[in-house]
Design a protein around this motif. Sequence first.
Motif, PDB file in Angstrom:
ATOM      1  N   LEU A 342      31.064  39.001  -1.342  1.00 49.74           N
ATOM      2  CA  LEU A 342      31.142  37.867  -2.346  1.00 49.74           C
ATOM      3  C   LEU A 342      30.788  38.335  -3.760  1.00 49.74           C
ATOM      4  N   PRO A 343      31.046  37.497  -4.783  1.00 53.47           N
ATOM      5  CA  PRO A 343      30.810  38.163  -6.093  1.00 53.47           C
ATOM      6  C   PRO A 343      29.367  38.507  -6.209  1.00 53.47           C
ATOM      7  N   MET A 344      29.034  39.383  -6.750  1.00 57.31           N
ATOM      8  CA  MET A 344      27.599  40.141  -6.971  1.00 57.31           C
ATOM      9  C   MET A 344      27.812  41.120  -8.055  1.00 57.31           C
ATOM     10  N   PHE A 345      26.972  40.403  -9.197  1.00 55.71           N
ATOM     11  CA  PHE A 345      26.612  41.261 -10.356  1.00 55.71           C
ATOM     12  C   PHE A 345      25.666  40.759 -11.180  1.00 55.71           C
ATOM     13  N   ALA A 346      24.883  41.654 -12.080  1.00 60.72           N
ATOM     14  CA  ALA A 346      23.804  41.022 -12.626  1.00 60.72           C
ATOM     15  C   ALA A 346      23.766  39.653 -13.225  1.00 60.72           C
ATOM     16  N   GLU A 347      25.016  39.570 -14.249  1.00 56.09           N
ATOM     17  CA  GLU A 347      25.185  38.329 -14.895  1.00 56.09           C
ATOM     18  C   GLU A 347      25.813  37.309 -14.401  1.00 56.09           C
ATOM     19  N   LEU A 348      25.704  37.219 -13.045  1.00 61.37           N
ATOM     20  CA  LEU A 348      26.077  35.903 -12.110  1.00 61.37           C
ATOM     21  C   LEU A 348      25.224  34.969 -12.508  1.00 61.37           C
ATOM     22  N   THR A 349      25.718  33.674 -12.676  1.00 63.07           N
ATOM     23  CA  THR A 349      24.995  32.654 -12.917  1.00 63.07           C
ATOM     24  C   THR A 349      24.545  31.667 -11.652  1.00 63.07           C
ATOM     25  N   GLU A 350      23.663  30.902 -11.637  1.00 55.24           N
ATOM     26  CA  GLU A 350      23.218  30.119 -10.419  1.00 55.24           C
ATOM     27  C   GLU A 350      24.291  29.015 -10.167  1.00 55.24           C
ATOM     28  N   GLY A 351      24.999  28.755 -11.294  1.00 56.00           N
ATOM     29  CA  GLY A 351      26.455  27.611 -11.184  1.00 56.00           C
ATOM     30  C   GLY A 351      27.279  28.480 -10.531  1.00 56.00           C
ATOM     31  N   GLN A 352      27.426  29.798 -10.722  1.00 52.64           N
ATOM     32  CA  GLN A 352      28.621  30.417 -10.212  1.00 52.64           C
ATOM     33  C   GLN A 352      28.500  30.696  -8.577  1.00 52.64           C
ATOM     34  N   ILE A 353      27.084  30.620  -8.278  1.00 51.60           N
ATOM     35  CA  ILE A 353      26.637  31.104  -7.032  1.00 51.60           C
ATOM     36  C   ILE A 353      26.995  29.658  -6.131  1.00 51.60           C
ATOM     37  N   ASP A 354      26.632  28.681  -6.773  1.00 50.64           N
ATOM     38  CA  ASP A 354      27.003  27.234  -6.358  1.00 50.64           C
ATOM     39  C   ASP A 354      28.143  27.217  -5.822  1.00 50.64           C
ATOM     40  N   VAL A 355      29.123  27.457  -6.891  1.00 53.58           N
ATOM     41  CA  VAL A 355      30.837  27.377  -6.436  1.00 53.58           C
ATOM     42  C   VAL A 355      30.982  28.320  -5.471  1.00 53.58           C
ATOM     43  N   VAL A 356      30.502  29.387  -5.178  1.00 52.63           N
ATOM     44  CA  VAL A 356      30.800  30.192  -4.155  1.00 52.63           C
ATOM     45  C   VAL A 356      30.263  29.774  -2.774  1.00 52.63           C
ATOM     46  N   VAL A 357      28.972  29.224  -2.750  1.00 50.62           N
ATOM     47  CA  VAL A 357      28.509  28.561  -1.697  1.00 50.62           C
ATOM     48  C   VAL A 357      29.262  27.281  -1.014  1.00 50.62           C
ATOM     49  N   ASP A 358      29.637  26.741  -2.333  1.00 47.48           N
ATOM     50  CA  ASP A 358      30.380  25.310  -2.032  1.00 47.48           C
ATOM     51  C   ASP A 358      31.496  25.590  -1.311  1.00 47.48           C
ATOM     52  N   GLY A 359      32.435  26.640  -1.836  1.00 47.07           N
ATOM     53  CA  GLY A 359      33.609  27.176  -1.163  1.00 47.07           C
ATOM     54  C   GLY A 359      33.272  27.731   0.417  1.00 47.07           C
ATOM     55  N   ILE A 360      32.081  28.295   0.606  1.00 45.91           N
ATOM     56  CA  ILE A 360      31.965  28.635   1.817  1.00 45.91           C
ATOM     57  C   ILE A 360      31.734  27.461   2.817  1.00 45.91           C
ATOM     58  N   GLU A 361      31.115  26.369   2.219  1.00 47.52           N
ATOM     59  CA  GLU A 361      30.706  25.388   3.071  1.00 47.52           C
ATOM     60  C   GLU A 361      32.018  24.746   3.408  1.00 47.52           C
ATOM     61  N   ALA A 362      32.893  24.557   2.422  1.00 45.54           N
ATOM     62  CA  ALA A 362      34.107  24.062   2.642  1.00 45.54           C
ATOM     63  C   ALA A 362      34.734  24.784   3.895  1.00 45.54           C
ATOM     64  N   ALA A 363      34.784  25.838   3.887  1.00 48.16           N
ATOM     65  CA  ALA A 363      35.414  26.839   4.827  1.00 48.16           C
ATOM     66  C   ALA A 363      34.478  27.359   6.002  1.00 48.16           C
ATOM     67  N   ALA A 364      33.257  26.443   6.200  1.00 42.98           N
ATOM     68  CA  ALA A 364      32.707  26.691   7.357  1.00 42.98           C
ATOM     69  C   ALA A 364      33.260  26.579   8.491  1.00 42.98           C
ATOM     70  N   HIS A 365      34.343  26.067   8.913  1.00 46.25           N
ATOM     71  CA  HIS A 365      35.010  25.834  10.029  1.00 46.25           C
ATOM     72  C   HIS A 365      35.673  27.147  10.345  1.00 46.25           C
ATOM     73  N   LEU A 366      36.177  28.035   9.368  1.00 49.91           N
ATOM     74  CA  LEU A 366      36.738  29.054   9.544  1.00 49.91           C
ATOM     75  C   LEU A 366      35.765  30.386   9.462  1.00 49.91           C
TER      76      LEU A 366
END
Length: 369
Positions: A342-366
């Motif tokens: 998953l995206p990982m770098f020092a300047e990552l924001t909490e908002g970006q982390i939420d977008v990633v996790v929301d995407g994973i939640e949407a794909a949770a069945h996969l």
Amino acid sequence: MQVPFVDLKAQLNELREEVIPRIMTVIEDSSFILGPDVVTFEENFAAYVGTRFCVGVDSGTAALQLALAAMNVGPGDEVIVPANTFIASAVAVSEVGARPVFVDVDASYLIDPALLDAALTPRTKAIMPVHLYGQAVPMEPIVAFARKHGLRVIEDACQAHGARWNGRRVGSFGDAGCFSFYPGKNLGAYGDAGAVVTNDVTICEAVRLLRDLGQRRKYEHLVRAGNSRLDSVQAAVLDVKLRHLDRWNDARRRHAASYDAKLKQIGITPPLRLRDEGHVYHLYVIEVEDRAAVREVLAQRGVATGIHYPVPVHLQPAYADLGLGRGSFPRTEQTADRILSLPMFAELTEGQIDVVVDGIEAAAHLVRA
Ligand SMILES: *Cc1c(COP(=O)(O)O)cnc(C)c1O
């Protein structure tokens, strides 16, 4: 919102006023090759890792190869290497004429110490633990195994700048530690670069010769060797960035803790972390069932992902001659089909982390399928 896999521009924006003048000084002074910036960076990086010496070279692959050569590892020798690694670990062994002997990994994705005995032969000369994804290999069993059998230890720390084990930085445990400063690494140059760190003056001197055409002084060539020098522009960039490394690694650890908590909330297992201080999260790697589909869902939401690595080294055409087919290293092979970075770098924001996790939640069945 776009979430890149790594965002080097964000880092540049923060560093511009510090780094550009340092680069310009190298250019104004025409001190391009093995100039004062190389010496300064070598001293500062050795002090950071906690070793007596550091020798700058032109890539992580060269660092590994020169460290092996400095220990006289060569034709007829074998070097134990984890099956789950970037191909450069194995290629460095091959390039000095030795043979990589792969060992499968455990649930931490790191070399499984329980499997070392089975890999040992009379030709084994060295062992190369790889601190993969930024996680320190528990070094006690590796060092004990090496002592017992008279082996050299070359740490591949190319993904683990600043990671610690028992309070000591990785790279300082073995006979030599090897680092890559490829731009996307936790400490990255503006081009290719690498370094060997060691407490052994003999290894240090040998690597110094081997990186510079075997020269002790100009036109006095003691051994046949190529050119693997670290250039001064890269050294200057690295010296500026080194001062920020701990802060960047702390940020990565905070992002990882945030991913951990948010993924747990949606029933996804976060990556195994052996010790807090031991991980600098070069990569944040989860396992998923239907990887292609999960990547597609994330890509549609603007989230870039990676796979480290999709094909294990022993199954690459480059190593077909070893005759190691599917089934040779089950754990490495199974995870190669499931891992997703998953995206990982020092300047990552909490908002970006939420977008990633929301995407994973949407794909949770996969993810769990
Ligand atoms: C990046 C890397 C290397 C090689 O480094 P280069 O600078 O690209 O030559 C070696 N081993 C591992 C584990 C790496 O991640």
